[in-house]
Design a protein around this motif. Structure first.
Motif, PDB file in Angstrom:
ATOM      1  N   UNK A  60       0.802  -1.218   0.000  1.00  0.00           N
ATOM      2  CA  UNK A  60       0.000   0.000   0.000  1.00  0.00           C
ATOM      3  C   UNK A  60       0.837   1.270   0.000  1.00  0.00           C
ATOM      4  N   UNK A  61       2.156   1.136   0.171  1.00  0.00           N
ATOM      5  CA  UNK A  61       3.005   2.329   0.254  1.00  0.00           C
ATOM      6  C   UNK A  61       4.403   2.009  -0.244  1.00  0.00           C
ATOM      7  N   UNK A  62       5.067   3.015  -0.806  1.00  0.00           N
ATOM      8  CA  UNK A  62       6.458   2.819  -1.205  1.00  0.00           C
ATOM      9  C   UNK A  62       7.418   3.366  -0.153  1.00  0.00           C
ATOM     10  N   UNK A  63       6.894   3.719   1.021  1.00  0.00           N
ATOM     11  CA  UNK A  63       7.720   4.235   2.111  1.00  0.00           C
ATOM     12  C   UNK A  63       8.002   3.122   3.110  1.00  0.00           C
ATOM     13  N   UNK A  64       9.288   2.856   3.361  1.00  0.00           N
ATOM     14  CA  UNK A  64       9.664   1.790   4.292  1.00  0.00           C
ATOM     15  C   UNK A  64       9.747   2.297   5.727  1.00  0.00           C
ATOM     16  N   UNK A  65       9.675   3.601   5.908  1.00  0.00           N
ATOM     17  CA  UNK A  65       9.834   4.158   7.248  1.00  0.00           C
ATOM     18  C   UNK A  65      11.245   4.667   7.435  1.00  0.00           C
ATOM     19  N   UNK A  66      11.415   5.694   8.260  1.00  0.00           N
ATOM     20  CA  UNK A  66      12.744   6.291   8.388  1.00  0.00           C
ATOM     21  C   UNK A  66      13.385   6.038   9.743  1.00  0.00           C
ATOM     22  N   UNK A  77      23.997  -1.618   5.195  1.00  0.00           N
ATOM     23  CA  UNK A  77      24.119  -2.247   3.887  1.00  0.00           C
ATOM     24  C   UNK A  77      25.223  -1.642   3.033  1.00  0.00           C
ATOM     25  N   UNK A  78      25.679  -0.457   3.346  1.00  0.00           N
ATOM     26  CA  UNK A  78      26.691   0.199   2.514  1.00  0.00           C
ATOM     27  C   UNK A  78      27.909  -0.705   2.283  1.00  0.00           C
ATOM     28  N   UNK A  79      28.528  -0.693   1.084  1.00  0.00           N
ATOM     29  CA  UNK A  79      28.268   0.229  -0.025  1.00  0.00           C
ATOM     30  C   UNK A  79      27.074  -0.165  -0.893  1.00  0.00           C
ATOM     31  N   UNK A  80      26.357  -1.232  -0.513  1.00  0.00           N
ATOM     32  CA  UNK A  80      25.180  -1.627  -1.280  1.00  0.00           C
ATOM     33  C   UNK A  80      24.001  -0.731  -0.955  1.00  0.00           C
ATOM     34  N   UNK A  81      23.084  -0.663  -1.909  1.00  0.00           N
ATOM     35  CA  UNK A  81      21.791  -0.013  -1.703  1.00  0.00           C
ATOM     36  C   UNK A  81      20.756  -1.122  -1.716  1.00  0.00           C
ATOM     37  N   UNK A  86      15.126   1.110   0.382  1.00  0.00           N
ATOM     38  CA  UNK A  86      14.950   2.413  -0.264  1.00  0.00           C
ATOM     39  C   UNK A  86      13.481   2.720  -0.515  1.00  0.00           C
ATOM     40  N   UNK A  87      13.193   4.011  -0.683  1.00  0.00           N
ATOM     41  CA  UNK A  87      11.825   4.493  -0.855  1.00  0.00           C
ATOM     42  C   UNK A  87      11.669   5.253  -2.164  1.00  0.00           C
ATOM     43  N   UNK A  88      10.411   5.567  -2.468  1.00  0.00           N
ATOM     44  CA  UNK A  88      10.067   6.541  -3.496  1.00  0.00           C
ATOM     45  C   UNK A  88      10.632   6.274  -4.875  1.00  0.00           C
ATOM     46  N   UNK A  89      11.035   7.327  -5.590  1.00  0.00           N
ATOM     47  CA  UNK A  89      11.498   7.193  -6.988  1.00  0.00           C
ATOM     48  C   UNK A  89      12.671   6.232  -7.141  1.00  0.00           C
ATOM     49  N   UNK A  90      13.629   6.251  -6.198  1.00  0.00           N
ATOM     50  CA  UNK A  90      14.772   5.354  -6.314  1.00  0.00           C
ATOM     51  C   UNK A  90      14.323   3.898  -6.261  1.00  0.00           C
ATOM     52  N   UNK A  91      13.385   3.601  -5.386  1.00  0.00           N
ATOM     53  CA  UNK A  91      12.863   2.225  -5.309  1.00  0.00           C
ATOM     54  C   UNK A  91      12.235   1.817  -6.634  1.00  0.00           C
ATOM     55  N   UNK A  92      11.391   2.668  -7.204  1.00  0.00           N
ATOM     56  CA  UNK A  92      10.707   2.326  -8.452  1.00  0.00           C
ATOM     57  C   UNK A  92      11.697   2.164  -9.602  1.00  0.00           C
ATOM     58  N   UNK A  93      12.733   3.003  -9.634  1.00  0.00           N
ATOM     59  CA  UNK A  93      13.750   2.881 -10.686  1.00  0.00           C
ATOM     60  C   UNK A  93      14.539   1.584 -10.527  1.00  0.00           C
TER      61      UNK A  93
END
Length: 260
Positions: A60-66, A77-81, A86-93
């Motif tokens: 229902x949401x693309x926000x994982x919480x902050x 997780x660094x250097x991995x993403x 991740x949330x929002x546009x970066x997640x969808x891309x």
């Protein structure tokens, strides 16, 4: 402390996780987490344990919480993403590019066949050498299965040097223990061990035209090499071992219940 400043908020969250794990009282841990997150975010906290409900919330949401994802999981997780963080546009891309990658890979049926073949090898070796299949062996099996799924047997990509292919698997497994440690808030990971795994996988990608041609030099960016390392290599090395432990302790569990 100003708990709304990012660094101090991260410290508070990390300490709270460690404290909650040290507590033996489940109800106390639950209410402690609720109080902590309400103080940090000024929002109502709901503890969801039902898998179907949790999946519905995520869809229902693309926000994982902050809190956990942004201030604990993402830095660990660094250097991995991590696609899971991740949330929002970066997640969808990233999820769109992930599906592009999936289309270039062998079928799930082939993955299943490879997993059975390599698991039998591990089991037969354990019987022959009269030793247990431990967490390290399970992680190695996971890495070998998915490396084979991604890159073939390794012989084609590395000019017949199967030993070099196995070296990549070892580097991935070693790095997965470092990622596991930091994600679980048990200590700082060794960045050099992580980077060694990244570089080894990049070598395989560059030597595999069907994958390299998908994104070219962009594979060298964390945003792209994470598409291979996080969901196919590091997360399975961590999670499959946990599932194996559940199934060893409770042999009558279905795989789905063991995952839960």
């Amino acid at each position: 402390w100003d708990c709304h400043r990012p660094l101090e908020r991260q410290i508070i969250i990390n300490l709270s996780i460690i404290a909650s794990r040290a507590s033996s009282e489940g109800e106390a841990k639950h209410w402690g987490r609720k109080l902590l997150f309400r103080l940090l975010r000024g929002q109502r906290f709901v503890n969801v344990t039902d898998l179907d409900l949790a999946m519905a919330v995520l869809r229902a949401s693309d926000a994982k919480g902050d809190c956990l994802e942004k201030y604990v999981a993402s830095p660990a997780w660094l250097p991995l993403i991590s696609l899971e963080s991740v949330d929002g546009p970066l997640y969808h891309e990233m999820i769109a590019d992930f599906h592009t990658l999936l289309k270039a890979l062998p079928s799930v049926a082939e993955l299943h066949a490879d997993a059975i073949l390599l698991a039998r090898e591990v089991a037969e070796r354990a019987v022959r050498e009269q030793r247990a299949v431990d967490a390290q062996a399970v992680a190695q099996l996971s890495a070998r299965v998915f490396l084979r799924h991604l890159f073939g047997s390794g012989k084609e990509q590395l000019a017949g040097d199967q030993e070099a292919f196995e070296r990549v698997a070892r580097l991935v497994v070693d790095a997965s223990w470092e990622w596991r440690k930091e994600i679980a808030v048990k200590g700082r990971a060794d960045p050099e061990t992580k980077q060694a795994a990244v570089e080894a996988v990049l070598e395989l990608l560059e030597a595999t035209p069907k994958l390299w041609n998908l994104f070219g030099q962009r594979w060298r960016e964390p945003r792209y090499y994470s598409l291979v390392l996080q969901p196919f290599l590091v997360s399975p090395c961590i999670n499959i071992g946990d599932i194996a432990v559940a199934m060893a302790r409770f042999p009558n569990l279905s795989v789905e219940d063991a995952v839960r």
